[in-house]
Design a protein around this motif. Structure first.
Motif, PDB file in Angstrom:
ATOM      1  N   ASP A 121       0.948  -1.273  -0.102  1.00  0.00           N
ATOM      2  CA  ASP A 121       0.014  -0.016  -0.030  1.00  0.00           C
ATOM      3  C   ASP A 121       0.920   1.223  -0.070  1.00  0.00           C
ATOM      4  O   ASP A 121       1.902   1.155   0.682  1.00  0.00           O
ATOM      5  CB  ASP A 121      -0.897   0.053   1.401  1.00  0.00           C
ATOM      6  CG  ASP A 121      -1.987  -0.968   1.315  1.00  0.00           C
ATOM      7  OD1 ASP A 121      -2.253  -1.554   0.035  1.00  0.00           O
ATOM      8  OD2 ASP A 121      -2.890  -1.004   2.297  1.00  0.00           O
ATOM      9  N   VAL A 122       0.458   2.247  -0.782  1.00  0.00           N
ATOM     10  CA  VAL A 122       1.311   3.482  -0.543  1.00  0.00           C
ATOM     11  C   VAL A 122       0.439   4.719  -0.347  1.00  0.00           C
ATOM     12  O   VAL A 122      -0.923   4.908  -0.631  1.00  0.00           O
ATOM     13  CB  VAL A 122       1.718   3.717  -2.272  1.00  0.00           C
ATOM     14  CG1 VAL A 122       2.365   5.201  -2.368  1.00  0.00           C
ATOM     15  CG2 VAL A 122       2.548   2.684  -2.628  1.00  0.00           C
ATOM     16  N   ARG A 139       5.475   3.721   1.640  1.00  0.00           N
ATOM     17  CA  ARG A 139       5.151   2.351   0.929  1.00  0.00           C
ATOM     18  C   ARG A 139       5.067   1.290   2.035  1.00  0.00           C
ATOM     19  O   ARG A 139       6.353   1.238   2.778  1.00  0.00           O
ATOM     20  CB  ARG A 139       5.944   2.048  -0.146  1.00  0.00           C
ATOM     21  CG  ARG A 139       5.505   0.708  -0.682  1.00  0.00           C
ATOM     22  CD  ARG A 139       6.254   0.247  -1.883  1.00  0.00           C
ATOM     23  NE  ARG A 139       6.299  -1.072  -1.849  1.00  0.00           N
ATOM     24  CZ  ARG A 139       5.970  -1.912  -3.289  1.00  0.00           C
ATOM     25  NH1 ARG A 139       5.743  -1.118  -4.066  1.00  0.00           N
ATOM     26  NH2 ARG A 139       6.133  -3.199  -3.038  1.00  0.00           N
ATOM     27  N   VAL A 140       4.002   0.862   2.375  1.00  0.00           N
ATOM     28  CA  VAL A 140       3.995  -0.344   3.498  1.00  0.00           C
ATOM     29  C   VAL A 140       4.970  -1.372   3.158  1.00  0.00           C
ATOM     30  O   VAL A 140       4.896  -2.167   1.916  1.00  0.00           O
ATOM     31  CB  VAL A 140       2.506  -0.751   3.435  1.00  0.00           C
ATOM     32  CG1 VAL A 140       2.669  -2.033   4.864  1.00  0.00           C
ATOM     33  CG2 VAL A 140       1.606   0.308   3.984  1.00  0.00           C
ATOM     34  N   HIS A 141       5.581  -1.665   4.151  1.00  0.00           N
ATOM     35  CA  HIS A 141       6.837  -2.744   4.174  1.00  0.00           C
ATOM     36  C   HIS A 141       6.365  -4.002   4.918  1.00  0.00           C
ATOM     37  O   HIS A 141       6.610  -5.139   4.636  1.00  0.00           O
ATOM     38  CB  HIS A 141       8.083  -2.083   4.202  1.00  0.00           C
ATOM     39  CG  HIS A 141       9.049  -3.159   4.986  1.00  0.00           C
ATOM     40  ND1 HIS A 141       9.459  -4.349   4.281  1.00  0.00           N
ATOM     41  CD2 HIS A 141      10.000  -3.212   5.891  1.00  0.00           C
ATOM     42  CE1 HIS A 141      10.528  -4.837   5.090  1.00  0.00           C
ATOM     43  NE2 HIS A 141      10.552  -4.062   6.046  1.00  0.00           N
ATOM     44  N   VAL A 194      -4.498   6.790  -0.254  1.00  0.00           N
ATOM     45  CA  VAL A 194      -4.025   5.463  -0.176  1.00  0.00           C
ATOM     46  C   VAL A 194      -4.141   4.850  -1.497  1.00  0.00           C
ATOM     47  O   VAL A 194      -5.145   4.884  -2.068  1.00  0.00           O
ATOM     48  CB  VAL A 194      -4.538   4.744   0.959  1.00  0.00           C
ATOM     49  CG1 VAL A 194      -3.987   3.397   1.164  1.00  0.00           C
ATOM     50  CG2 VAL A 194      -4.677   5.539   2.129  1.00  0.00           C
ATOM     51  N   PHE A 195      -2.958   4.377  -1.927  1.00  0.00           N
ATOM     52  CA  PHE A 195      -3.002   3.588  -3.511  1.00  0.00           C
ATOM     53  C   PHE A 195      -2.860   2.154  -3.013  1.00  0.00           C
ATOM     54  O   PHE A 195      -2.159   1.667  -2.341  1.00  0.00           O
ATOM     55  CB  PHE A 195      -2.124   4.132  -4.138  1.00  0.00           C
ATOM     56  CG  PHE A 195      -2.078   5.530  -4.465  1.00  0.00           C
ATOM     57  CD1 PHE A 195      -2.908   6.158  -5.164  1.00  0.00           C
ATOM     58  CD2 PHE A 195      -1.390   6.521  -3.515  1.00  0.00           C
ATOM     59  CE1 PHE A 195      -2.960   7.468  -5.769  1.00  0.00           C
ATOM     60  CE2 PHE A 195      -1.281   7.730  -3.800  1.00  0.00           C
ATOM     61  CZ  PHE A 195      -2.034   8.287  -4.818  1.00  0.00           C
ATOM     62  N   ARG A 196      -3.728   1.247  -3.696  1.00  0.00           N
ATOM     63  CA  ARG A 196      -3.645  -0.065  -3.663  1.00  0.00           C
ATOM     64  C   ARG A 196      -4.030  -0.735  -5.099  1.00  0.00           C
ATOM     65  O   ARG A 196      -4.841   0.034  -5.778  1.00  0.00           O
ATOM     66  CB  ARG A 196      -4.491  -0.900  -2.741  1.00  0.00           C
ATOM     67  CG  ARG A 196      -4.321  -2.262  -2.512  1.00  0.00           C
ATOM     68  CD  ARG A 196      -5.346  -2.782  -1.365  1.00  0.00           C
ATOM     69  NE  ARG A 196      -4.779  -2.610  -0.168  1.00  0.00           N
ATOM     70  CZ  ARG A 196      -5.643  -2.699   0.954  1.00  0.00           C
ATOM     71  NH1 ARG A 196      -6.637  -3.479   0.828  1.00  0.00           N
ATOM     72  NH2 ARG A 196      -5.057  -2.517   2.276  1.00  0.00           N
TER      73      ARG A 196
END
Ligand SMILES: [Zn+2]
Length: 208
Positions: A121-122, A139-141, A194-196
């Motif tokens: 997710d960004v 960016r979710v890690h 939020v981008f997915r």
């Protein structure tokens, strides 16, 4: 061919039949009344009425025109200006509603992503430092029960929300936010998007 984008156009808005008034020529009671009105148009789309209604009265038997003022006025009053005379404004209103609905849906999606974060997710977040607002991408890690670990983007943005073609996420740094803090950031408009399920063209897959 050139056409005028704006102008006026006359259309018939009502038709009546009248058997109360007598034709001055043939004395029959058989009148046809047509009421016209103009509208202002833009590119042939009506936006609003122009001028006054205008009734035209003819005897159905002999074709003689009737010019009696009172009869004309009566039918001009009875003829209603159609709603489509405002079509342009109606379309603009619908388009605005569409934008609001789309935005509402985007907001709802972002809220649900924040409630259940996933790897990749960004987030576009707003940081205020020294009275200066900058936008950054994260960016979710990794996600744990109470925290979310992010790779931060390399660039900060003053305006706009397009990930720059030279930007990338930095594998050497990890930025941590508690899930509670993220929710609060969202509520205070600190997380704007939020981008997915993005595609490669977004650049969000650039990690270095
Ligand atoms: Zn007549």
């Amino acid at each position: 061919m050139l056409i005028n984008l704006t102008g006026r156009r006359s259309v018939r808005i009502a038709t009546f039949h009248d058997a109360l008034y007598r034709c001055s020529n043939c004395h029959s009671f058989d009148l046809d009344i047509k009421v016209y009105r103009e509208f202002h148009h833009f590119s042939m789309i009506p936006f609003r009425p122009a001028g006054e209604k205008e009734a035209k009265i003819f005897c159905n038997k002999c074709g003689q025109g009737l010019r009696t003022e009172s009869v004309r006025r009566e039918y001009e009053k009875r003829a209603r200006t159609p709603v489509y005379f405002y079509l342009g404004f109606i379309l603009i209103g619908l388009a605005a509603l569409g934008v609001v609905g789309w935005q509402f849906n985007e907001d709802r999606k972002a809220n649900s992503y924040i409630a259940s974060p996933q790897n990749g997710d960004v987030y576009l977040i707003k940081d205020t430092q020294l009275n200066l607002s900058v936008m950054r991408y994260l960016r979710v890690h990794e996600v744990s029960a109470d925290s979310v670990y992010f790779y931060p983007g390399n660039l900060a943005y003053l305006l706009g929300s397009t990930f720059d073609s030279s930007d990338y996420f930095q594998l050497d740094f990890v930025e941590t936010h508690s899930r509670a803090a993220l929710k609060q950031m969202r509520d205070t408009l600190g997380i704007t998007e939020v981008f997915r399920d993005y595609d490669n063209g977004s650049g969000f897959n650039r990690l270095r």
